[in-house]
Design a protein around this motif. Structure first.
Motif, PDB file in Angstrom:
ATOM      1  N   LEU A  17       0.762  -1.290  -0.109  1.00 63.21           N
ATOM      2  CA  LEU A  17      -0.216  -0.011  -0.042  1.00 63.21           C
ATOM      3  C   LEU A  17       0.841   1.323  -0.140  1.00 63.21           C
ATOM      4  N   ARG A  18       1.871   1.312   0.854  1.00 64.14           N
ATOM      5  CA  ARG A  18       2.757   2.390   0.833  1.00 64.14           C
ATOM      6  C   ARG A  18       3.316   2.709  -0.403  1.00 64.14           C
ATOM      7  N   ALA A  19       3.808   1.503  -1.401  1.00 65.99           N
ATOM      8  CA  ALA A  19       4.545   1.702  -2.552  1.00 65.99           C
ATOM      9  C   ALA A  19       3.504   2.502  -3.494  1.00 65.99           C
ATOM     10  N   LEU A  20       1.968   2.079  -3.309  1.00 65.21           N
ATOM     11  CA  LEU A  20       1.130   2.552  -4.067  1.00 65.21           C
ATOM     12  C   LEU A  20       0.631   4.006  -3.876  1.00 65.21           C
ATOM     13  N   VAL A  21       0.701   4.304  -2.416  1.00 68.13           N
ATOM     14  CA  VAL A  21       0.730   5.972  -2.458  1.00 68.13           C
ATOM     15  C   VAL A  21       1.762   6.548  -3.094  1.00 68.13           C
ATOM     16  N   LYS A  22       2.953   6.251  -3.160  1.00 69.29           N
ATOM     17  CA  LYS A  22       4.112   6.960  -3.753  1.00 69.29           C
ATOM     18  C   LYS A  22       3.815   6.850  -5.138  1.00 69.29           C
ATOM     19  N   ASP A  23       3.486   5.786  -5.825  1.00 69.10           N
ATOM     20  CA  ASP A  23       3.262   5.735  -7.161  1.00 69.10           C
ATOM     21  C   ASP A  23       2.178   6.611  -7.681  1.00 69.10           C
ATOM     22  N   ILE A  24       1.181   6.831  -6.859  1.00 69.02           N
ATOM     23  CA  ILE A  24       0.011   7.704  -7.281  1.00 69.02           C
ATOM     24  C   ILE A  24       0.445   9.221  -7.212  1.00 69.02           C
ATOM     25  N   GLN A  25       1.317   9.582  -6.112  1.00 63.33           N
ATOM     26  CA  GLN A  25       1.686  10.694  -6.020  1.00 63.33           C
ATOM     27  C   GLN A  25       2.648  11.197  -7.146  1.00 63.33           C
ATOM     28  N   ALA A  26       3.499  10.200  -7.553  1.00 61.78           N
ATOM     29  CA  ALA A  26       4.451  10.567  -8.631  1.00 61.78           C
ATOM     30  C   ALA A  26       3.398  10.534  -9.972  1.00 61.78           C
ATOM     31  N   ARG A  27       2.525   9.848 -10.104  1.00 58.29           N
ATOM     32  CA  ARG A  27       1.644   9.989 -11.620  1.00 58.29           C
ATOM     33  C   ARG A  27       0.998  11.159 -11.439  1.00 58.29           C
ATOM     34  N   ASP A  28       0.479  11.550 -10.148  1.00 56.18           N
ATOM     35  CA  ASP A  28      -0.425  12.808 -10.131  1.00 56.18           C
ATOM     36  C   ASP A  28       0.703  13.911 -10.591  1.00 56.18           C
ATOM     37  N   GLN A  29       1.854  13.940 -10.046  1.00 50.67           N
ATOM     38  CA  GLN A  29       2.964  15.075 -10.374  1.00 50.67           C
ATOM     39  C   GLN A  29       3.222  15.094 -11.846  1.00 50.67           C
ATOM     40  N   ARG A  30       3.103  14.005 -12.662  1.00 55.85           N
ATOM     41  CA  ARG A  30       3.607  14.079 -13.822  1.00 55.85           C
ATOM     42  C   ARG A  30       2.444  14.437 -14.562  1.00 55.85           C
ATOM     43  N   ASP A  31       1.086  13.971 -14.448  1.00 56.54           N
ATOM     44  CA  ASP A  31      -0.180  14.357 -15.063  1.00 56.54           C
ATOM     45  C   ASP A  31      -0.480  16.076 -14.896  1.00 56.54           C
ATOM     46  N   ILE A  32      -0.078  16.229 -13.727  1.00 60.21           N
ATOM     47  CA  ILE A  32      -0.354  17.801 -13.509  1.00 60.21           C
ATOM     48  C   ILE A  32       0.784  18.686 -13.878  1.00 60.21           C
ATOM     49  N   GLY A  33       2.024  18.320 -13.797  1.00 58.73           N
ATOM     50  CA  GLY A  33       2.901  18.984 -14.362  1.00 58.73           C
ATOM     51  C   GLY A  33       3.255  19.259 -15.846  1.00 58.73           C
ATOM     52  N   ARG A  34       2.944  18.284 -16.270  1.00 63.47           N
ATOM     53  CA  ARG A  34       3.252  18.432 -18.031  1.00 63.47           C
ATOM     54  C   ARG A  34       2.700  19.412 -18.712  1.00 63.47           C
ATOM     55  N   GLU A  35       3.342  20.043 -19.833  1.00 63.33           N
ATOM     56  CA  GLU A  35       2.869  21.061 -20.533  1.00 63.33           C
ATOM     57  C   GLU A  35       1.724  21.085 -21.313  1.00 63.33           C
ATOM     58  N   THR A  36       1.567  19.787 -22.022  1.00 61.91           N
ATOM     59  CA  THR A  36       0.568  19.536 -22.859  1.00 61.91           C
ATOM     60  C   THR A  36      -0.806  19.056 -22.099  1.00 61.91           C
ATOM     61  N   ALA A  37      -1.861  19.608 -22.006  1.00 60.70           N
ATOM     62  CA  ALA A  37      -3.002  19.526 -21.480  1.00 60.70           C
ATOM     63  C   ALA A  37      -2.866  18.717 -20.115  1.00 60.70           C
ATOM     64  N   PRO A  38      -2.305  19.413 -19.302  1.00 61.76           N
ATOM     65  CA  PRO A  38      -2.246  18.848 -17.891  1.00 61.76           C
ATOM     66  C   PRO A  38      -3.394  18.649 -17.288  1.00 61.76           C
ATOM     67  N   LEU A  39      -3.628  17.887 -16.287  1.00 65.07           N
ATOM     68  CA  LEU A  39      -4.675  17.576 -15.390  1.00 65.07           C
ATOM     69  C   LEU A  39      -5.072  18.925 -14.791  1.00 65.07           C
ATOM     70  N   ARG A  40      -6.040  19.323 -14.794  1.00 65.98           N
ATOM     71  CA  ARG A  40      -6.648  20.327 -13.959  1.00 65.98           C
ATOM     72  C   ARG A  40      -7.910  20.492 -14.161  1.00 65.98           C
ATOM     73  N   PRO A  41      -9.034  21.267 -13.064  1.00 64.85           N
ATOM     74  CA  PRO A  41     -10.284  21.256 -13.265  1.00 64.85           C
ATOM     75  C   PRO A  41     -10.565  22.457 -14.276  1.00 64.85           C
ATOM     76  N   ALA A  42     -11.609  21.983 -15.057  1.00 65.13           N
ATOM     77  CA  ALA A  42     -11.903  22.907 -16.206  1.00 65.13           C
ATOM     78  C   ALA A  42     -12.567  24.183 -15.119  1.00 65.13           C
ATOM     79  N   GLU A  43     -12.352  25.263 -15.644  1.00 64.77           N
ATOM     80  CA  GLU A  43     -13.045  26.568 -15.097  1.00 64.77           C
ATOM     81  C   GLU A  43     -14.459  26.269 -14.722  1.00 64.77           C
ATOM     82  N   ASP A  44     -15.234  25.784 -15.343  1.00 66.31           N
ATOM     83  CA  ASP A  44     -16.633  25.538 -15.312  1.00 66.31           C
ATOM     84  C   ASP A  44     -16.965  24.206 -14.802  1.00 66.31           C
ATOM     85  N   SER A  45     -15.967  23.652 -14.063  1.00 67.70           N
ATOM     86  CA  SER A  45     -16.333  22.136 -13.716  1.00 67.70           C
ATOM     87  C   SER A  45     -16.750  22.181 -12.203  1.00 67.70           C
ATOM     88  N   ILE A  46     -17.646  21.204 -11.830  1.00 67.47           N
ATOM     89  CA  ILE A  46     -18.008  21.099 -10.590  1.00 67.47           C
ATOM     90  C   ILE A  46     -17.288  20.062  -9.692  1.00 67.47           C
TER      91      ILE A  46
END
Ligand code: DC
Length: 217
Positions: free
Chosen positions: A164-193
């Protein structure tokens, strides 16, 4: 004309399950866009293509022979439903997803899923890039610990182990890559709920989205 609901959010937030259940209740089609990145990652690995070879991967994307049939995912006719669900393939998918060449090739294919009466699409950039015109946009999240616990349960159910600990780390690393990339990063659309599903059941999340849909303009 197709009605569109988008459900974006980080890995393990329950998007996939919620998306299909909402689609079922509304009689809409569902699109798991993450599966496309996973299939492409699997295809690249199978063909010995390096995960940073954006040119070759985008070429494969342009002629991707994939079918979604009866809950199964077929790559060149081969059932890869279980093979694309591993953590290693999720990680590889996140790596190839940073390239705009690759994303551009998948764009048209994703758009083609929008058919009447409607579509529920899940991913990272459904509301921001692929379907900015969607009538309802949800940003579904949960704490990294909760998401890791859910993934852990799924992996155990699928007969795969992992700490489970390794999974938490993997998930955080994947979040960072998905949020931090230049093209179409993971972020809420302005009009999202925003829906934080920590402590909510799948059924509660589904009902909340269906209720929001009935109230949507
Ligand atoms: O949702 P998932 O875990 O199946 O997605 C796997 C990876 O694919 C994710 O870490 C990033 C990428 N992805 C993306 O960049 N854009 C999407 N719309 C869907 C997935």
């Amino acid at each position: 004309m197709s009605a569109i609901i988008t459900i974006d959010g980080p890995g393990g937030s329950g998007k996939g399950t919620v998306t299909c259940l909402v689609a079922k209740q509304l009689g809409f089609r569902c699109l798991d866009s993450g599966a496309l990145y996973r299939i492409l990652a699997l295809d690249s690995i199978k063909n010995g293509i390096a995960l940073d070879n954006a040119d070759l991967i985008s070429k494969s994307a342009s002629s991707l022979d994939v079918e979604f049939f009866n809950g199964k995912v077929l790559l060149k006719g081969e059932d890869v439903t279980d093979a694309i669900r591993g953590e290693d393939i999720g990680e590889a998918a996140s790596k190839i997803a940073i390239y705009s060449l690759v994303r551009d090739e998948l764009l048209h294919f994703q758009k083609s899923f929008a058919v009447a009466p409607g579509l529920v699409a899940d991913g990272r950039d459904m509301g921001t890039q692929v379907f900015p015109q969607a009538e309802l946009k949800i940003y579904l999240t949960a704490s990294a610990e909760e998401r890791a616990k859910r993934r852990h349960k799924q992996l155990i159910a699928a007969g795969q182990g992992g700490s489970l600990r390794a999974l938490v780390k993997d998930i955080q690393a994947r979040d960072q890559r998905d949020i931090g990339r230049e093209t179409a990063p993971l972020r809420p659309a302005e009009d999202s709920i925003l829906i934080d599903s920590t402590g909510m059941t799948i059924e509660e999340v589904v009902q909340k989205i269906v209720n929001l849909w009935h109230k949507a303009p």
